[in-house]
Design an enzyme around this catalytic site. Sequence first.
Site, PDB file in Angstrom:
ATOM      1  N   TRP A  47      41.894   1.051  40.161  1.00  0.00           N
ATOM      2  CA  TRP A  47      41.299  -0.282  40.031  1.00  0.00           C
ATOM      3  C   TRP A  47      41.517  -0.869  38.654  1.00  0.00           C
ATOM      4  O   TRP A  47      41.817  -2.055  38.518  1.00  0.00           O
ATOM      5  CB  TRP A  47      39.824  -0.260  40.437  1.00  0.00           C
ATOM      6  CG  TRP A  47      39.722   0.061  41.899  1.00  0.00           C
ATOM      7  CD1 TRP A  47      39.240   1.205  42.463  1.00  0.00           C
ATOM      8  CD2 TRP A  47      40.202  -0.748  42.990  1.00  0.00           C
ATOM      9  NE1 TRP A  47      39.384   1.159  43.827  1.00  0.00           N
ATOM     10  CE2 TRP A  47      39.968  -0.015  44.178  1.00  0.00           C
ATOM     11  CE3 TRP A  47      40.816  -1.988  43.082  1.00  0.00           C
ATOM     12  CZ2 TRP A  47      40.313  -0.519  45.444  1.00  0.00           C
ATOM     13  CZ3 TRP A  47      41.162  -2.486  44.335  1.00  0.00           C
ATOM     14  CH2 TRP A  47      40.910  -1.751  45.489  1.00  0.00           C
ATOM     15  N   ASP A 105      33.815  -3.521  35.214  1.00  0.00           N
ATOM     16  CA  ASP A 105      33.945  -3.622  36.679  1.00  0.00           C
ATOM     17  C   ASP A 105      33.034  -2.545  37.285  1.00  0.00           C
ATOM     18  O   ASP A 105      33.417  -1.385  37.381  1.00  0.00           O
ATOM     19  CB  ASP A 105      35.408  -3.387  37.079  1.00  0.00           C
ATOM     20  CG  ASP A 105      35.573  -3.284  38.605  1.00  0.00           C
ATOM     21  OD1 ASP A 105      34.566  -3.411  39.336  1.00  0.00           O
ATOM     22  OD2 ASP A 105      36.712  -3.066  39.052  1.00  0.00           O
ATOM     23  N   LYS A 127      29.387  -2.350  48.399  1.00  0.00           N
ATOM     24  CA  LYS A 127      29.071  -0.913  48.312  1.00  0.00           C
ATOM     25  C   LYS A 127      27.566  -0.726  48.152  1.00  0.00           C
ATOM     26  O   LYS A 127      26.900  -0.207  49.042  1.00  0.00           O
ATOM     27  CB  LYS A 127      29.842  -0.276  47.167  1.00  0.00           C
ATOM     28  CG  LYS A 127      31.342  -0.460  47.373  1.00  0.00           C
ATOM     29  CD  LYS A 127      32.141   0.045  46.227  1.00  0.00           C
ATOM     30  CE  LYS A 127      33.559  -0.466  46.216  1.00  0.00           C
ATOM     31  NZ  LYS A 127      34.382  -0.013  47.335  1.00  0.00           N
TER      32      LYS A 127
END
Length: 363
Positions: free
Chosen positions: A103, A174, A198
């Site tokens: 990511w 992030d 999530k």
Amino acid sequence: MKRVFNFSAGPAVMPEEVLRQAQEEMLDWHGIGMSIMEVSHRGPEFQSVLEQAEADLREVLKVPSNYHVLFVPGGASTQFAMVPLNLLSETNKEADYIETGLWSQKAVQEAKRYGVINVAAQTKLHEGLYSLPLQHEWRLNPKAAYVHYTPNETVGGIEFHWVPKIPGIPLVADMTSSIMSKPIDVTQFGVIYAGSQKNVGQAGITIVIIRDDLVRDPLWHTPMLYRYKTHAEHHSCYNTPPTYAIYMSGLVLAWIKQQGGLTVLEERNKRKAKKLYDCIDEHGDFYFSNVVPECRAMMNVVFWLRREELTKEFLTQAAQAGLMNLRGHRIAGGCRASIYNAMPEAGVDRLVEFMEDFAKRCS
Ligand code: PMP
């Protein structure tokens, strides 16, 4: 009706109470004779949902008043562009990134479209084990407009259990797969962003927590919807936001409060993660983790079978036992148990039992 234990990395398991409440309110939200998804985003009903979601988020994460809370459409990947577009300027296009997995790599690639990106540090690999670079090893650029990092890499299952301190330079995090897993000190960050799918609801929005002074004029070509300013000035309603996704996040945030908040959830999360990592380590001749213990992720437990050819059978039998979505990321392989807030401890207990039994049967 059957419910399984769902270890998906995201979209992920939701608290059952939240799904039931959404079900109850589906046809008639609070006596208005309509679903909340059927009403205008500017009307009093949805506005009250939005205000409550923001208030609960501020309460749960103790967000100071000099930070905006934005519900931005699109995924966390949208932020890979929004961060450089808004935090770089015509006079300073330099930024530092810490690259610790898939990511953060994607964040770097996107940022390179807009600025001069310095990868200041990367994950280390020593004798088959990954670890995170300590801050004194980071080669930071003192002129950087910001430093971006990924506290938890969802694919590799590798997590910073400390927050970098970089005086005078905004820290951008992030937190897609770690937000709401434990309390944080928001003042240590300039920008926090997290896709909702999530630990904060269903897919569709990204939560952005941004310090006032960073909501400023972006690079000139930045589209309206990619400007933090647009979302801040219009209270997340410049255009029609994904109203139902915001409603679901609101229900999850209320659930977090009702569970006792992040301190309680952190304790539970630590216990769940410890049970799984202990199981992996205690059966080290059968399973292994490729991350050093001090960097192992609390939310995404990545593990491998020493006899890799057994992985398929492991996943098949786990699914038959109601333990779903344990396959590792399609690029990484192996296995991954994502154990977000909504995964009950009983699910982890069942998985540990299954892993012990499978190891015994196949050894
Ligand atoms: N960052 C992290 C840490 C993630 O785990 C993910 C999704 N798994 C993303 C970014 C990308 O999120 P999205 O698919 O919502 O764009």
